[in-house]
Write an enzyme that holds these catalytic residues in place. Structure first.
Site, mmCIF file in Angstrom:
data_model
loop_
_atom_site.group_PDB
_atom_site.id
_atom_site.type_symbol
_atom_site.label_atom_id
_atom_site.label_comp_id
_atom_site.label_asym_id
_atom_site.label_seq_id
_atom_site.Cartn_x
_atom_site.Cartn_y
_atom_site.Cartn_z
ATOM 1 C CB CYS A 113 -1.028 0.287 1.290
ATOM 2 S SG CYS A 113 -1.998 -1.398 1.412
ATOM 3 C CG HIS A 248 -2.986 3.331 2.291
ATOM 4 N ND1 HIS A 248 -3.564 3.113 0.960
ATOM 5 C CD2 HIS A 248 -3.135 2.348 3.046
ATOM 6 C CE1 HIS A 248 -3.988 1.567 0.869
ATOM 7 N NE2 HIS A 248 -3.712 1.321 2.438
ATOM 8 C CG ASN A 278 -6.869 -0.722 1.082
ATOM 9 O OD1 ASN A 278 -6.158 -0.366 0.229
ATOM 10 N ND2 ASN A 278 -6.448 -1.100 2.195
HETATM 11 O O1 UT7 Z 1 -4.008 -1.281 3.390
HETATM 12 C C1 UT7 Z 1 -3.655 -2.121 4.157
HETATM 13 C C2 UT7 Z 1 -3.828 -1.795 5.637
HETATM 14 N N1 UT7 Z 1 -5.004 -2.192 6.271
HETATM 15 C C3 UT7 Z 1 -5.571 -1.616 7.211
HETATM 16 O O2 UT7 Z 1 -5.154 -0.464 7.497
HETATM 17 C C4 UT7 Z 1 -6.617 -2.233 7.902
HETATM 18 C C5 UT7 Z 1 -6.735 -2.053 9.463
HETATM 19 N N2 UT7 Z 1 -7.655 -2.611 10.078
HETATM 20 C C6 UT7 Z 1 -9.126 -2.402 9.972
HETATM 21 O O3 UT7 Z 1 -9.457 -1.156 9.192
HETATM 22 C C7 UT7 Z 1 -10.184 -2.922 10.753
HETATM 23 O O4 UT7 Z 1 -9.392 -3.667 11.723
HETATM 24 C C8 UT7 Z 1 -11.165 -3.896 10.141
HETATM 25 C C9 UT7 Z 1 -12.255 -3.002 9.368
HETATM 26 C C10 UT7 Z 1 -10.406 -4.951 9.237
HETATM 27 C C11 UT7 Z 1 -11.905 -4.745 11.318
HETATM 28 O O5 UT7 Z 1 -12.691 -3.900 11.906
HETATM 29 P P1 UT7 Z 1 -12.446 -3.999 13.594
HETATM 30 O O6 UT7 Z 1 -13.397 -3.004 14.059
HETATM 31 O O7 UT7 Z 1 -11.198 -4.110 14.114
HETATM 32 O O8 UT7 Z 1 -13.124 -5.509 13.594
HETATM 33 P P2 UT7 Z 1 -12.672 -6.746 14.334
HETATM 34 O O9 UT7 Z 1 -11.834 -7.310 13.308
HETATM 35 O O10 UT7 Z 1 -11.771 -6.547 15.774
HETATM 36 O O11 UT7 Z 1 -14.209 -7.533 14.628
HETATM 37 C C12 UT7 Z 1 -15.056 -6.732 15.597
HETATM 38 C C13 UT7 Z 1 -16.297 -7.560 15.226
HETATM 39 C C14 UT7 Z 1 -16.137 -9.063 15.309
HETATM 40 O O12 UT7 Z 1 -17.182 -9.796 15.948
HETATM 41 P P3 UT7 Z 1 -17.184 -10.367 17.457
HETATM 42 O O13 UT7 Z 1 -16.104 -11.486 17.662
HETATM 43 O O14 UT7 Z 1 -17.107 -9.128 18.217
HETATM 44 O O15 UT7 Z 1 -18.562 -11.000 17.758
HETATM 45 C C15 UT7 Z 1 -15.946 -9.677 13.877
HETATM 46 O O16 UT7 Z 1 -16.356 -11.213 13.493
HETATM 47 O O17 UT7 Z 1 -16.845 -7.384 14.039
HETATM 48 C C16 UT7 Z 1 -16.910 -8.829 13.286
HETATM 49 N N3 UT7 Z 1 -16.769 -8.296 11.964
HETATM 50 C C17 UT7 Z 1 -17.724 -8.175 11.129
HETATM 51 N N4 UT7 Z 1 -18.913 -8.179 11.150
HETATM 52 C C18 UT7 Z 1 -19.827 -8.032 10.166
HETATM 53 C C19 UT7 Z 1 -15.591 -8.258 11.291
HETATM 54 N N5 UT7 Z 1 -15.885 -8.234 9.972
HETATM 55 C C20 UT7 Z 1 -17.071 -8.063 9.839
HETATM 56 C C21 UT7 Z 1 -17.987 -7.713 8.883
HETATM 57 N N6 UT7 Z 1 -19.251 -7.747 8.923
HETATM 58 N N7 UT7 Z 1 -17.368 -7.359 7.478
#
Ligand code: UT7
Length: 340
Positions: A113, A248, A278
């Protein structure tokens, strides 16, 4: 040492728009979750017949026309992508051929990225030193072919897209600051496992993107404000002096947190994550070309570009905008193959 100016930009946006609602049909997710956690509302995916070199050729042709540079006058083509057409040959060489950059050297760069911002810095060194006068820089990715549709936390994040820029020796300063960094201790945070460690045999799904989203999120929110501040200091600017922040586009929440930490109003950020998601090495390149097309930048404006991502890698660029020409409209013929 010579001045380096950015003299033209271009982009390629895939035609197929995939909304969050479309993803509800294939993933256990909702439009509301995606929009509220990432700021993404839709992304664009290429059709099966479009590859990295096709996107890059269109973006490059637009950038060359914008810069009013003849392809035969280009000295070097650099393509930053994690999703090139092939592991070899370099996509940059294929694009050089297709656009008619017959004298140009060409190579690909992989900094995920951060790739486009990294490539701008690499290109600028060739010009600064006097080795080359004109370099075509491409940044783009086609991650739709590498997504794991069983992993809702990563599959929703990415889209396809590509941008390009022409850098030239100038009479006034354009690129005024550059900062690169890497920390391989986070190498496993974002991976496309395909290479000598994971050769392409057996189940193709083992080559899909893997990401530790939480770790990357925390890392980015800590790193990017520092990167912006340090790049501004290199340029002799305060952060408040910057007219446009082109960061980014990984997650709107990361961008909002960065803006808050830097006390920068959100309207100084160039944003397209809502429509493009992204696009990895494409985000900054596309954002620059889109904003240029909208007439958002005036000559003399101070732009701060910052890329960050897999590697882990990061790159900051301080850029004085010097272009006054309008962006040429896209032409369907730009995607046609090279003439024999
Ligand atoms: O260019 C490369 C650089 N990449 C990045 O900068 C990505 C950085 N990270 C992020 O943007 C975020 O961490 C994500 C968007 C990938 C994820 O968001 P988050 O708030 O960190 O979610 P999480 O992975 O901690 O998950 C929280 C909850 C989980 O459920 P439980 O375990 O709390 O019940 C996940 O299963 O959200 C759930 N979840 C979703 N629910 C509905 C994760 N993805 C989804 C989804 N739809 N798509």
């Amino acid at each position: 040492m010579h001045h380096v100016v950015l003299s033209g930009v271009g982009h390629y946006l895939p035609t197929r728009v995939v909304t969050n609602r479309d993803l509800e049909a294939v993933l256990d997710t909702t439009d509301d979750w995606i929009a509220s956690h990432t700021g993404i509302r839709e992304r664009r995916f290429v059709t099966d017949d479009v590859h990295m070199s096709d996107m890059a050729t269109v973006a490059a042709r637009q950038a060359l026309l914008h810069a009013e540079v003849e392809p035969a006058d280009v000295d070097l083509v650099i393509c930053a992508s994690s999703t090139p057409d092939y592991l070899m040959p370099a996509t940059a060489a294929m694009v050089a051929h297709r656009v008619g950059a017959v004298r140009a050297a060409a190579f690909d760069m992989e900094a995920a990225c951060s790739g486009y911002a990294y490539a701008l810095v690499v290109a600028s060194q060739f010009i600064r030193s006097g080795m080359y006068r004109r370099v075509l820089v491409i940044g783009g990715d086609l991650l739709s072919r590498f997504l794991n549709w069983k992993d809702r936390a990563t599959a929703i994040l990415f889209g396809d897209g590509c941008g390009a820029a022409v850098l030239e020796q100038g009479t006034e300063p354009g690129i005024v600051a550059a900062r690169l960094g890497a920390d391989g201790s986070g190498a496993e945070h974002i991976v496309i496992p395909l290479g000598s460690r994971v050769p392409p045999v057996g189940d193709p799904s083992r080559h899909e993107v893997r990401m530790k989203g939480r770790e990357v999120y925390r890392w980015a929110v800590g790193l990017v404000p520092r990167l912006v501040q340090e790049t501004c200091a290199d340029a002799g600017w305060s952060v408040a002096d910057v007219d446009h922040l082109v960061l980014h586009q990984a997650n709107l929440r990361i961008l909002e947190a960065v803006a808050e930490r830097l006390s920068v109003p959100m309207d100084k950020l160039v944003l397209n994550i809502d429509r493009m998601a992204n696009t990895s090495a494409g985000t900054i390149a596309v954002a620059l070309a889109e904003a240029a097309g909208q007439g958002r930048f005036a000559a003399g404006d101070k732009l701060l570009l910052a890329g960050f991502g897999s590697g882990l890698t990061w790159a900051g660029v301080g850029l004085r905008w010097t272009i006054t020409r309008p962006l040429p409209q896209h032409d369907a013929r730009w995607s046609e193959p090279a003439q024999p």
